[in-house]
Design an enzyme around this catalytic site. Structure first.
Site, mmCIF file in Angstrom:
data_model
loop_
_atom_site.group_PDB
_atom_site.id
_atom_site.type_symbol
_atom_site.label_atom_id
_atom_site.label_comp_id
_atom_site.label_asym_id
_atom_site.label_seq_id
_atom_site.Cartn_x
_atom_site.Cartn_y
_atom_site.Cartn_z
ATOM 1 N N TYR A 29 46.361 43.820 28.397
ATOM 2 C CA TYR A 29 47.371 43.678 27.359
ATOM 3 C C TYR A 29 48.792 43.756 27.911
ATOM 4 O O TYR A 29 49.737 43.290 27.266
ATOM 5 C CB TYR A 29 47.203 44.759 26.287
ATOM 6 N N LYS A 44 33.247 47.362 33.918
ATOM 7 C CA LYS A 44 32.485 46.148 34.228
ATOM 8 C C LYS A 44 32.488 45.981 35.745
ATOM 9 O O LYS A 44 32.914 44.963 36.305
ATOM 10 C CB LYS A 44 33.101 44.933 33.523
ATOM 11 N N ASP A 75 29.041 46.140 28.258
ATOM 12 C CA ASP A 75 28.124 45.452 27.355
ATOM 13 C C ASP A 75 26.964 46.359 26.968
ATOM 14 O O ASP A 75 26.518 46.369 25.812
ATOM 15 C CB ASP A 75 27.615 44.133 27.965
ATOM 16 N N ASP A 103 39.708 49.250 23.028
ATOM 17 C CA ASP A 103 40.093 48.649 21.753
ATOM 18 C C ASP A 103 38.857 48.184 20.994
ATOM 19 O O ASP A 103 38.677 48.463 19.803
ATOM 20 C CB ASP A 103 41.030 47.466 22.036
ATOM 21 N N ASP A 132 36.699 50.369 17.689
ATOM 22 C CA ASP A 132 36.477 49.746 16.382
ATOM 23 C C ASP A 132 34.991 49.717 16.033
ATOM 24 O O ASP A 132 34.612 49.943 14.870
ATOM 25 C CB ASP A 132 37.045 48.329 16.365
#
Length: 371
Positions: free
Chosen positions: A157, A206, A238, A262, A266
């Site tokens: 970001y 990852k 994942d 992020d 959620d």
């Protein structure tokens, strides 16, 4: 830093800057203040509140979403407690302004000014609200209490980005960058918080693909050596997304970078079944933090005394725990919330048949009475 327990000075002052904000913000902040005052009477501290304007409330008075004077007031405090920011994006005149002058720009500005790099998002399933959990009953029956630690100021970001055209084809480039210092400081926060919980950290990355994740994993392992009481495990992002719906009870602290955090926070918020119960915090490299509910400003119900103040009250409990080390007071606030739910009181958003519906102000009073 002030400490709880025998060494705590009686009636110490906690300097708290409050941002009531917009929509239901002033209502829910009022109830959090009520609970903090009652907790102070019980545990020997005095909350010293100073309100500042931010968001639409600041635009209406000053023409901008956050003034430098308001930032200075926040910086002079020990912690910041925020309600909610923004309004109806389709009808509010605030959203006819340029993006940098809209309400949410104030939130980005204060996060940057206060160097808030560590985002804490708890996801807790209360047994009294288990029926709202979308997971299968055999999974939700185990319950879960997760703290997601998200790095907030680095990664994809905040990396360099550009869009170019090559041979008539548009190409977008986003750069994911972390240095070891950025990783180390969020890892230290994660392990510190695990020490206050069940002493387990799941570091999510990852590393089978990304160099940034391989560095992340290496630095987290270095930090873990200073916390021999904490169990560390690594998990690919994942797989973590899958495990959150398969068996969320396995997690304690989930430590991860900005974009992964992020998305996972959620997901975790949805498996609790009620966003009106979810607190959050953003910390810098001292004990200073900004504490706020995860939900929005709900302008459609503002001023109607029907909002759920529990997420804000739980955010205040997080403030007591992480900025002031007042663990016993934080425990008491969280237990008071559980008692109110066990006694059958609900605001409209979490109401079920046969229970007692109350308004925002009464819910705050009921929680304060049970501390």
């Amino acid at each position: 830093m002030r400490k709880s327990g025998a060494g705590m000075r009686k009636n110490m002052n906690l300097k708290i800057t409050c941002i009531p904000g917009d929509g239901i913000g002033p209502e829910i902040i009022a109830e959090a203040k009520k609970v903090l005052v009652k907790a102070g009477e019980k545990f020997g501290f005095v909350p010293d509140f100073t309100d500042i304007l931010m968001g639409g409330a600041s635009i209406d008075v000053h023409g901008i979403p956050l003034t430098d004077e308001a930032i200075d007031t926040a910086k002079s405090a020990d912690a910041v407690l925020m309600g909610s920011i923004g309004g109806n994006t389709s009808t509010s005149p605030w959203y006819k302004l340029p993006p940098e002058k809209r309400p949410e720009a104030g939130l980005l500005k204060i996060r940057k000014a206060l160097n808030l790099f560590a985002n804490l998002r708890p996801a807790l399933l209360y047994k009294e609200l288990a029926s709202a959990c979308p997971l299968k009953e055999e999974i939700s029956a185990a319950g879960f209490d997760i703290m997601i630690m998200r790095e907030l100021t680095g990664g994809l970001y905040f990396g360099e980005r550009k869009t170019v055209e090559e041979n008539g084809v548009r190409k977008a480039i986003d750069t994911l960058t972390y240095d070891e210092n950025e990783i180390r400081r969020i890892a230290i926060k994660g392990f510190d918080i695990a020490m206050k919980r069940k002493k387990k950290v799941t570091s999510v990355d990852k590393a089978n693909v990304l160099d940034s994740s391989r560095l992340w994993r290496a630095v987290v392992e270095e930090v873990a050596k200073d916390y021999p009481e904490v169990t560390l495990e690594h998990m690919l992002v994942d797989n973590c997304a899958m495990q959150l719906v398969k068996d969320p009870s396995q997690f304690d602290v989930i430590l991860t970078e900005n974009m992964f955090g992020d998305i996972l926070s959620d997901e975790a918020s949805m498996v609790t079944g009620s966003i009106g119960m979810l607190a959050s915090a953003s910390l810098n490299d001292t004990r200073f933090g900004l504490y706020e509910p995860s939900h929005g400003s709900a302008p459609d119900i503002a001023g109607m005394d029907v909002a759920n103040p529990i997420a804000t009250i739980l955010s205040a409990a997080m403030m007591l725990r992480y900025s002031f080390d007042l663990d016993a007071a934080a425990d008491a606030v969280e237990e008071a919330v559980k008692k109110v739910l066990a006694d059958g009181f609900r605001t409209g958003d979490i109401m079920s048949e046969g229970l007692k519906q109350v308004g925002c102000s009464e819910m705050g009073s009921l929680i304060a009475e049970r501390i």
